[in-house]
Design an enzyme around this catalytic site. Structure first.
Site, PDB file in Angstrom:
ATOM      1  N   HIS A  49       0.856  -1.189   0.000  1.00 54.06           N
ATOM      2  CA  HIS A  49       0.000   0.000   0.000  1.00 54.06           C
ATOM      3  C   HIS A  49       0.892   1.239   0.000  1.00 54.06           C
ATOM      4  O   HIS A  49       2.018   1.218   0.505  1.00 54.06           O
ATOM      5  CB  HIS A  49      -0.900   0.004   1.226  1.00 54.06           C
ATOM      6  CG  HIS A  49      -1.997  -1.016   1.164  1.00 54.06           C
ATOM      7  ND1 HIS A  49      -3.197  -0.835   1.799  1.00 54.06           N
ATOM      8  CD2 HIS A  49      -2.067  -2.219   0.556  1.00 54.06           C
ATOM      9  CE1 HIS A  49      -3.974  -1.881   1.587  1.00 54.06           C
ATOM     10  NE2 HIS A  49      -3.301  -2.745   0.831  1.00 54.06           N
ATOM     11  N   GLU A  51       0.850   3.968   1.715  1.00 57.49           N
ATOM     12  CA  GLU A  51       1.294   4.431   3.028  1.00 57.49           C
ATOM     13  C   GLU A  51       2.469   3.600   3.539  1.00 57.49           C
ATOM     14  O   GLU A  51       3.452   4.154   4.029  1.00 57.49           O
ATOM     15  CB  GLU A  51       0.145   4.348   4.049  1.00 57.49           C
ATOM     16  CG  GLU A  51      -1.022   5.254   3.749  1.00 57.49           C
ATOM     17  CD  GLU A  51      -2.122   4.608   2.922  1.00 57.49           C
ATOM     18  OE1 GLU A  51      -3.283   5.011   3.070  1.00 57.49           O
ATOM     19  OE2 GLU A  51      -1.827   3.697   2.119  1.00 57.49           O
ATOM     20  N   CYS A  79      -6.727   2.370   5.195  1.00 50.33           N
ATOM     21  CA  CYS A  79      -7.261   1.069   5.596  1.00 50.33           C
ATOM     22  C   CYS A  79      -6.698   0.728   6.981  1.00 50.33           C
ATOM     23  O   CYS A  79      -5.766   1.381   7.450  1.00 50.33           O
ATOM     24  CB  CYS A  79      -6.880   0.005   4.579  1.00 50.33           C
ATOM     25  SG  CYS A  79      -5.169  -0.579   4.712  1.00 50.33           S
TER      26      CYS A  79
END
Length: 165
Positions: A49, A51, A79
């Site tokens: 992801h 991040e 998330c």
């Protein structure tokens, strides 16, 4: 520089290149410290992801697991995995540019065990009640690893340098 727009542009470019619509930009002292799009589709890595990747870059660049003094821009509300990583690295602020409710008509991720709208309800259950089969198999040797860590750290339980509440 407009860091929010940079995040949007990075995500847009990722979609144009066949990736997913997410990106992260980490800023420290008015400069971009690290940035990444979501690379799950490109790498077949479910942890890739935006991040997570940007946090890794920033921490490696700074030589620390702590991102105090930073602002982290993310395209969408994180998330649960990314939210955990964001809490763990302790930035000064996280700025998200859209919400799941806003983008849901255009993008959805509803995997077998991972549905964002039910995740926190699922997470709050005891492990034996969750949809993802889990079981606790206690081993004293597993606990011994933590005792070893504490011994190696002068009897301290906390990670050196970690911010506490």
């Amino acid at each position: 520089m407009d860091f929010a727009q940079r995040t949007i542009d990075l995500a847009r470019r990722n979609v144009d290149e066949g990736g997913r619509p997410f990106a992260t930009v980490i800023v420290k002292d008015g400069e971009i410290l690290a940035e990444s799009p979501n690379l799950v589709a490109q790498t077949s890595d479910p942890t890739a992801h935006a991040e997570i990747l940007a946090i890794r870059q920033a921490c490696l660049r700074l030589g620390t697991e702590h991102l105090t003094g930073t602002t982290i821009y993310v395209l969408a509300h994180p998330c649960p995995m990314c939210l955990g990583a964001l809490y763990y690295c302790s930035p000064d602020e996280v700025v998200f540019l859209t919400t799941r409710d806003a983008y849901e008509p255009h993008y959805v991720d509803d995997r077998k065990y991972f549905e964002l709208d039910t995740f926190y309800t699922e997470f709050a259950k005891t492990p034996d009640q969750r949809r993802l089969p889990m079981r606790h198999e206690p081993r004293e040797d597993a606990l011994e690893v933590y005792r070893l860590w504490q011994d190696r750290n002068g009897g301290q339980r906390r990670v050196p340098g970690a911010l506490t509440a």
